[in-house]
Design an enzyme around this catalytic site. Structure first.
Site, PDB file in Angstrom:
ATOM      1  N   ASP A 198       0.700  -1.186  -0.153  1.00 24.70           N
ATOM      2  CA  ASP A 198      -0.022   0.232   0.302  1.00 24.70           C
ATOM      3  C   ASP A 198       0.929   1.306  -0.024  1.00 24.70           C
ATOM      4  O   ASP A 198       0.356   2.224  -0.188  1.00 24.70           O
ATOM      5  CB  ASP A 198      -0.998   0.015   1.102  1.00 24.70           C
ATOM      6  CG  ASP A 198      -2.081  -1.030   0.831  1.00 24.70           C
ATOM      7  OD1 ASP A 198      -2.600  -1.120  -0.102  1.00 24.70           O
ATOM      8  OD2 ASP A 198      -2.436  -1.766   1.973  1.00 24.70           O
ATOM      9  N   ASP A 258      -5.902  -5.082  -6.025  1.00 19.60           N
ATOM     10  CA  ASP A 258      -5.373  -3.930  -5.499  1.00 19.60           C
ATOM     11  C   ASP A 258      -3.912  -3.167  -5.959  1.00 19.60           C
ATOM     12  O   ASP A 258      -3.643  -1.952  -6.107  1.00 19.60           O
ATOM     13  CB  ASP A 258      -5.649  -3.527  -3.988  1.00 19.60           C
ATOM     14  CG  ASP A 258      -6.765  -4.450  -3.626  1.00 19.60           C
ATOM     15  OD1 ASP A 258      -7.131  -5.360  -3.756  1.00 19.60           O
ATOM     16  OD2 ASP A 258      -7.272  -3.887  -2.362  1.00 19.60           O
TER      17      ASP A 258
END
Ligand code: GLY
Length: 418
Positions: free
Chosen positions: A115, A177
């Site tokens: 992330d 993602d």
């Protein structure tokens, strides 16, 4: 010549129709109004605390510590940079810098997980886009890209998403993602970083294309690979309803991700794939929802009783606006920046179809059903974060606002430069 004139006329007509039916500036004004309300709530600023969500029935932002193990830290600064590009507000600029710069240590400390890309693209990346004099952000982004690349497993051909879950998943895990983080690697390779970063990004996208999708183009959330041999083991879910279901935000990351990979590579394979994953999303959306906002998972057997996920619609709207620009013949360039003469993937019909779908999504999101308005200071209601964990269900979530604003700005740009 006649064909070019006709196609130009269609583009101008379409741009005209779009601008008549959806008032982008009105929604950008609304977003700025909500940003100012949020800033008022957050004053005096503690830049280490970033807005994350407002749960159903609540009125104020719940904040998370910015440099902790928090994947959303880049979205609030990104919203501020984007709002600043529209409002030119000095207060917004001050806050954008503050909430961005507090994240600098993340680029230099051991990476927590994939992330880091989301965080850096939203904060320093948007800062560089909208305030280019901030060239001090460049080395930070370059360091972050090098750090992200340490998660790469050459045997598997993808980045590891969750180092902390290798045991739980029984191997090298890569989630859909993760496609979004490739943007940071491409950017770095094009801005003084190692050319290897670009190669890693392309290999990740190619491997993901091979293993992370079912035959109909819908995606698994997680792909698991053997850490040592790199062999693909299985696809499964983490945040979706079932291993075989279409988790709406997962599919939205795929649409956004492959569109972005095409932006950097101009490889028609990625353009075609972006269309493929977009088409199955649009088909299933129309089969399962009462508007352009998807159920959180398109296979939730409760159907319309299941919560929606406005955030997925925002990500898809932003992606489809970009995707549509690559299908306009007039605007297409090949990887050398020259007009593209390969006709095999030109398709004005698709360009208009994707753009109109994006506008329909933005129009639905901009109604009282989805906009927070006086209920809280976020832009939107009705997003779903992690349904299986019972977390952030039917809430205002910061990334929905980020991609909503990004989509509005992309549409405005398109209306100004059809
Ligand atoms: N990247 C986590 C999510 O989409 O919820």
């Amino acid at each position: 010549m006649k064909r070019i004139a006709f196609s130009l006329l269609c583009t101008l007509l379409a741009a005209n129709i779009y601008s008549q039916t959806f008032d982008v500036d009105k929604q950008l004004d609304y977003c700025h109004h909500q940003v100012m309300k949020s800033l008022q709530q957050l004053r005096p600023y503690d830049f280490t605390q970033e807005p994350r969500n407002i749960l159903a029935g609540q009125h104020r932002w719940n904040c998370r510590r910015a440099v902790a193990e928090e994947w959303c830290s880049g979205f609030w600064p990104g919203i501020l940079w984007m709002d600043y590009s529209y409002s030119h507000s000095a207060e917004v600029l001050h806050a954008a810098k503050g909430y961005t710069e507090v994240l600098k240590p993340l680029a230099y400390q051991p990476i927590y997980d994939h992330d880091l890309g989301f965080i850096m693209i939203g904060s320093f990346g948007k800062g560089l886009t909208y305030s280019p004099m901030l060239s001090i952000y460049r080395p930070i982004l370059l360091a972050a890209a090098d750090s992200l690349a340490t998660l790469y497993n050459a045997k598997a051909g993808t980045l590891l998403s969750w180092p902390r879950h290798v045991k739980d998943y029984g191997g090298h895990n890569t989630i859909m993602d993760n496609m979004i983080n490739l943007d940071l690697l491409f950017w770095a390779a094009a801005n003084g970083g190692s050319p290897l970063l670009r190669q890693i990004a392309i290999t990740h996208a190619t491997t993901t294309m091979r293993h992370h999708f079912r035959p109909d183009g819908s995606s698994y959330h997680v792909a698991v690979y053997d850490t040592l041999s790199g062999q693909f083991l299985r696809g499964q879910t983490h945040q979706g309803y079932a291993d075989s279901s279409m988790w709406s935000r997962g599919q939205s990351w795929a649409i956004y991700g492959y569109t972005m990979v095409y932006r950097w590579t101009r490889d028609p394979l990625f353009l075609q794939f972006a269309q493929r994953v977009a088409d199955i999303y649009l088909l299933r959306l129309r089969q399962t929802s009462d508007d352009m906002i998807p159920l959180w998972d398109m296979d939730d057997p409760r159907g319309l009783q299941a919560p929606k996920d406005a955030s997925a619609a925002c990500v898809v709207a932003s992606a489809l606006i970009e995707l549509s620009t690559y299908l306009d013949n007039e605007r297409r360039l090949n990887s050398d920046g020259q007009p593209d003469t390969d006709n095999s993937h030109h398709n004005n019909g698709s360009a208009h179809r994707y753009r109109q779908a994006a506008i329909d999504m933005l129009a639905d999101l901009s109604t009282p059903r989805y906009q927070s308005r006086d209920r809280n200071s976020a832009f939107l209601l009705h997003s779903t974060g992690h349904h299986p964990a019972g977390s952030e269900i039917d809430a205002s979530i910061i990334y929905a606002d980020y991609y909503y604003l990004e989509a509005l700005l992309r549409l405005k740009d398109l209306q100004q430069h059809p």
